[in-house]
Design an enzyme around this catalytic site. Structure first.
Site, mmCIF file in Angstrom:
data_model
loop_
_atom_site.group_PDB
_atom_site.id
_atom_site.type_symbol
_atom_site.label_atom_id
_atom_site.label_comp_id
_atom_site.label_asym_id
_atom_site.label_seq_id
_atom_site.Cartn_x
_atom_site.Cartn_y
_atom_site.Cartn_z
ATOM 1 N N LYS A 125 0.860 -1.187 0.000
ATOM 2 C CA LYS A 125 0.000 0.000 0.000
ATOM 3 C C LYS A 125 0.887 1.224 0.000
ATOM 4 C CE LYS A 125 -4.351 1.101 0.025
ATOM 5 N NZ LYS A 125 -5.462 0.299 -0.526
ATOM 6 N N ASP A 165 -6.914 4.295 -4.741
ATOM 7 C CA ASP A 165 -7.606 4.112 -3.464
ATOM 8 C C ASP A 165 -8.246 5.484 -3.188
ATOM 9 O OD1 ASP A 165 -7.786 2.018 -1.100
ATOM 10 O OD2 ASP A 165 -7.441 3.921 -0.111
HETATM 11 P P1 NDP Z 1 -12.880 7.632 -3.154
HETATM 12 O O1 NDP Z 1 -11.870 8.647 -2.872
HETATM 13 O O2 NDP Z 1 -13.364 7.441 -4.542
HETATM 14 O O3 NDP Z 1 -14.176 7.871 -2.251
HETATM 15 C C1 NDP Z 1 -14.113 7.907 -0.871
HETATM 16 C C2 NDP Z 1 -15.465 8.387 -0.351
HETATM 17 O O4 NDP Z 1 -15.500 8.267 1.059
HETATM 18 C C3 NDP Z 1 -15.726 9.836 -0.667
HETATM 19 O O5 NDP Z 1 -17.116 10.039 -0.821
HETATM 20 C C4 NDP Z 1 -15.196 10.545 0.578
HETATM 21 O O6 NDP Z 1 -15.797 11.790 0.808
HETATM 22 C C5 NDP Z 1 -15.560 9.560 1.651
HETATM 23 N N1 NDP Z 1 -14.559 9.616 2.730
HETATM 24 C C6 NDP Z 1 -13.254 9.350 2.633
HETATM 25 N N2 NDP Z 1 -12.623 9.543 3.795
HETATM 26 C C7 NDP Z 1 -13.555 9.943 4.640
HETATM 27 C C8 NDP Z 1 -13.526 10.299 5.985
HETATM 28 N N3 NDP Z 1 -12.387 10.286 6.706
HETATM 29 N N4 NDP Z 1 -14.701 10.641 6.557
HETATM 30 C C9 NDP Z 1 -15.838 10.642 5.837
HETATM 31 N N5 NDP Z 1 -15.925 10.331 4.523
HETATM 32 C C10 NDP Z 1 -14.804 9.991 3.942
HETATM 33 O O7 NDP Z 1 -12.294 6.265 -2.575
HETATM 34 P P2 NDP Z 1 -12.732 4.775 -2.892
HETATM 35 O O8 NDP Z 1 -14.185 4.698 -3.155
HETATM 36 O O9 NDP Z 1 -11.789 4.229 -3.879
HETATM 37 O O10 NDP Z 1 -12.389 4.072 -1.499
HETATM 38 C C11 NDP Z 1 -13.353 3.930 -0.455
HETATM 39 C C12 NDP Z 1 -12.927 2.820 0.474
HETATM 40 O O11 NDP Z 1 -12.865 1.588 -0.260
HETATM 41 C C13 NDP Z 1 -11.557 2.970 1.123
HETATM 42 O O12 NDP Z 1 -11.587 2.360 2.392
HETATM 43 C C14 NDP Z 1 -10.654 2.147 0.208
HETATM 44 O O13 NDP Z 1 -9.495 1.710 0.875
HETATM 45 C C15 NDP Z 1 -11.572 1.000 -0.128
HETATM 46 N N6 NDP Z 1 -11.264 0.232 -1.335
HETATM 47 C C16 NDP Z 1 -11.117 0.829 -2.540
HETATM 48 C C17 NDP Z 1 -10.876 0.074 -3.662
HETATM 49 C C18 NDP Z 1 -10.785 0.653 -5.017
HETATM 50 O O14 NDP Z 1 -10.662 -0.105 -5.982
HETATM 51 N N7 NDP Z 1 -10.873 1.960 -5.197
HETATM 52 C C19 NDP Z 1 -10.702 -1.394 -3.570
HETATM 53 C C20 NDP Z 1 -10.948 -1.931 -2.259
HETATM 54 C C21 NDP Z 1 -11.200 -1.129 -1.193
HETATM 55 P P3 NDP Z 1 -15.345 13.106 -0.023
HETATM 56 O O15 NDP Z 1 -16.037 12.988 -1.349
HETATM 57 O O16 NDP Z 1 -15.811 14.241 0.794
HETATM 58 O O17 NDP Z 1 -13.861 13.022 -0.149
HETATM 59 O O1 2IT Z 2 -7.793 -1.682 -1.201
HETATM 60 C C1 2IT Z 2 -7.688 -2.144 -2.346
HETATM 61 O O2 2IT Z 2 -7.793 -3.343 -2.598
HETATM 62 C C2 2IT Z 2 -7.476 -1.179 -3.455
HETATM 63 N N1 2IT Z 2 -7.437 0.014 -3.220
HETATM 64 C C3 2IT Z 2 -7.260 -1.687 -4.851
HETATM 65 C C4 2IT Z 2 -5.829 -2.073 -5.058
HETATM 66 C C5 2IT Z 2 -5.459 -2.445 -6.468
HETATM 67 O O3 2IT Z 2 -4.271 -2.736 -6.641
HETATM 68 O O4 2IT Z 2 -6.305 -2.462 -7.359
#
Ligand code: NDP
Ligand code: 2IT
Length: 444
Positions: A125, A165
């Site tokens: 990460k 992420d």
């Molecule tokens: P994004 O940046 O696209 O979206 C994150 C969302 O969560 C936004 O709406 C953001 O609000 C909100 N958010 C983030 N941090 C906070 C906080 N501290 N308090 C309140 N709201 C918050 O990220 P992702 O959708 O990619 O990721 C979301 C989660 O999923 C994370 O935990 C990530 O690790 C996990 N994840 C992501 C993957 C991926 O492929 N992208 C794969 C597996 C897991 P705002 O719009 O105001 O920033």
């Molecule tokens: O938490 C996760 O699994 C991710 N943010 C995706 C990682 C990746 O390599 O696609």
């Protein structure tokens, strides 16, 4: 003290001030107890001691010039945790809260998640405490180039393959890819989540959210149920949340909430995903604007989405966003299933509470593995210099999520914890990595 407990204690002693890392290690090692405390081979090979220490932790300075001509300095990270089963793989997070504890918890979880995908990828990460909010495209670009100026020394298509992420989507991956290519002269699959015109995979953008819903669908089947006709609370309004909401809606559910870091919406008629797409993906705006699209909806800046009465809860924002009191509210409102789209969104006592009340619980490292699994499919396509259709990738993703569910359920049953997918996912993810570590000898 048992082997697993001794290693947990040593992690706490050796890594002061890293609460998220402690939390993740405790959760995993406690689940592994029926396996690692029952067979001396693990202790003899020091498998746990080797697993909890990252292979390397890279921290670096990221200086960049803002639009006013001032020099800003952020801190960059890449934690390469374990490459027993494949090149390091995992996302990059850009958020002001990023620190070494958060990077290590995410990297540690990624080892087991990536193992569960059935594909050959190790765990890592990275990211930075850079806050992308309110920055211009030019500032994002400057930051990405400076970040890659250091990071490129440590990554490569067969070494370490970062992706998105929180705060890292197609725009950031594009800037990072351009910088890597220019610095190394290599056109290779060094990042995933790339744009479709330069080596990205169809369905990667949708994969985490869709995969979550595919996984929860399998879990619901065990109770003779499905998404059809269910009311769903989603938190977050980013990549994972949007595509989880889209797939749940396509399967006949009604998604009534979404949230961002400033507030949350309740739309009793079902969230209008076209409006969310425009607010979040096109304008990079705030959810407060949703009322302009749906005047009948509610916007709140206090409380949480978990106070709404729903059948299914999908936390898709960030770590520790669902605590014990939220779990109690959800249970008293009759929730039947919880699926973690975010990484470690639920506190440990909230998870225990759900399980004790018979709520179906899908833990993050299994339920959100569809994103990284599809990243590995992007790597395969890059190696072959081919691209597959959306349907081909989506079909593979669906099969992978079913396989992860089956692995986690059968490992849980074998461990005497039938139906406990937290235990099952940790054990199933661990066994393959442990086997590879033992096979490769004591010095890795
Ligand atoms: P994004 O940046 O696209 O979206 C994150 C969302 O969560 C936004 O709406 C953001 O609000 C909100 N958010 C983030 N941090 C906070 C906080 N501290 N308090 C309140 N709201 C918050 O990220 P992702 O959708 O990619 O990721 C979301 C989660 O999923 C994370 O935990 C990530 O690790 C996990 N994840 C992501 C993957 C991926 O492929 N992208 C794969 C597996 C897991 P705002 O719009 O105001 O920033
Ligand atoms: O938490 C996760 O699994 C991710 N943010 C995706 C990682 C990746 O390599 O696609």
């Amino acid at each position: 003290m048992k082997y697993s407990e001794r290693v947990i204690q040593s992690v706490i002693d050796k890594n002061p001030g890293q609460p998220e890392f402690h939390q993740a290690v405790k959760e995993v090692l406690t689940s592994l107890s029926p396996v690692v405390d029952a067979d001396p081979v693990y202790e003899k090979n020091a498998v746990l001691e080797r697993l909890v220490e990252p292979d390397r932790q890279i921290m670096f300075k990221v200086p960049w010039l803002d639009d006013k001509g001032n020099i800003q300095v952020n801190r960059g990270f890449r934690v390469q945790f374990n490459n027993a089963i494949g090149p390091y793989k995992g996302g990059l997070r850009l958020h002001p809260s990023v620190n070494l504890s958060i990077m290590k918890f995410l990297g540690f979880e990624q080892i087991f998640k990536n193992s569960l995908t059935t594909l050959p990828i190790g765990g890592a990460k990275g990211g930075s405490d850079f806050d992308p909010k309110g920055k211009s495209d030019n500032e994002i670009f400057k930051f990405c180039v400076s970040f890659m100026t250091e990071l490129h020394k440590y990554i490569g298509a067969d070494v370490d393959v970062p992706a998105g992420d929180i705060g890292v989507g197609a725009r950031e991956i594009g800037y990072l890819y351009g910088a890597y290519k220019r610095m190394t002269g290599k056109y290779e699959g060094v990042l995933t989540g790339k744009g479709l015109s330069y080596g990205g995979s169809l369905a990667r953008k949708e994969a985490t959210g869709y995969g979550l819903v595919y996984f929860v669908t399998e879990m619901l089947k065990t109770a003779g149920s499905s998404f059809a006709g269910k009311t769903v609370a989603v938190s977050g309004a980013g990549n994972v949340a949007i595509y989880a909401a889209e797939k749940a809606t396509a399967l006949g559910a009604k998604v009534v909430t979404m949230s961002d870091s400033t507030g949350w919406i309740y739309d009793k008629d079902g969230v209008d995903l076209k409006a969310i797409h425009e607010i979040k993906e096109v304008k990079r705006g705030r959810l407060a604007e949703y009322k302009n699209y749906r005047p009948s909806s509610e916007y709140h800046t206090s409380g949480k989405v978990w106070q709404v009465k729903v059948d299914i809860a999908l936390p898709c924002a960030t770590q520790n966003e669902l605590d014990l009191s939220d779990a109690k509210t959800l249970v008293s409102n009759g929730v039947m299933a919880v699926g973690e789209g975010a990484n470690m969104p639920s506190y440990p006592d909230a998870i225990d509470y759900f399980i004790s009340k018979g709520v179906l619980f899908a833990p993050a490292k299994a339920a959100n593995a569809g994103g990284v699994a599809t990243s590995a499919l992007e790597m395969s396509q890059n190696s072959q210099r081919l691209s597959w259709t959306f349907e081909e990738v989506d079909e593979k993703l669906h099969a992978i999520m079913i396989s992860i569910f089956n692995q986690a359920s059968s490992a849980a049953e074998k461990a005497g914890a039938k139906g406990n997918l937290v235990v099952g996912a940790n054990i199933a993810g661990f066994l393959k990595v442990a086997d590879a570590m033992i096979a490769q000898g004591p010095q890795y």
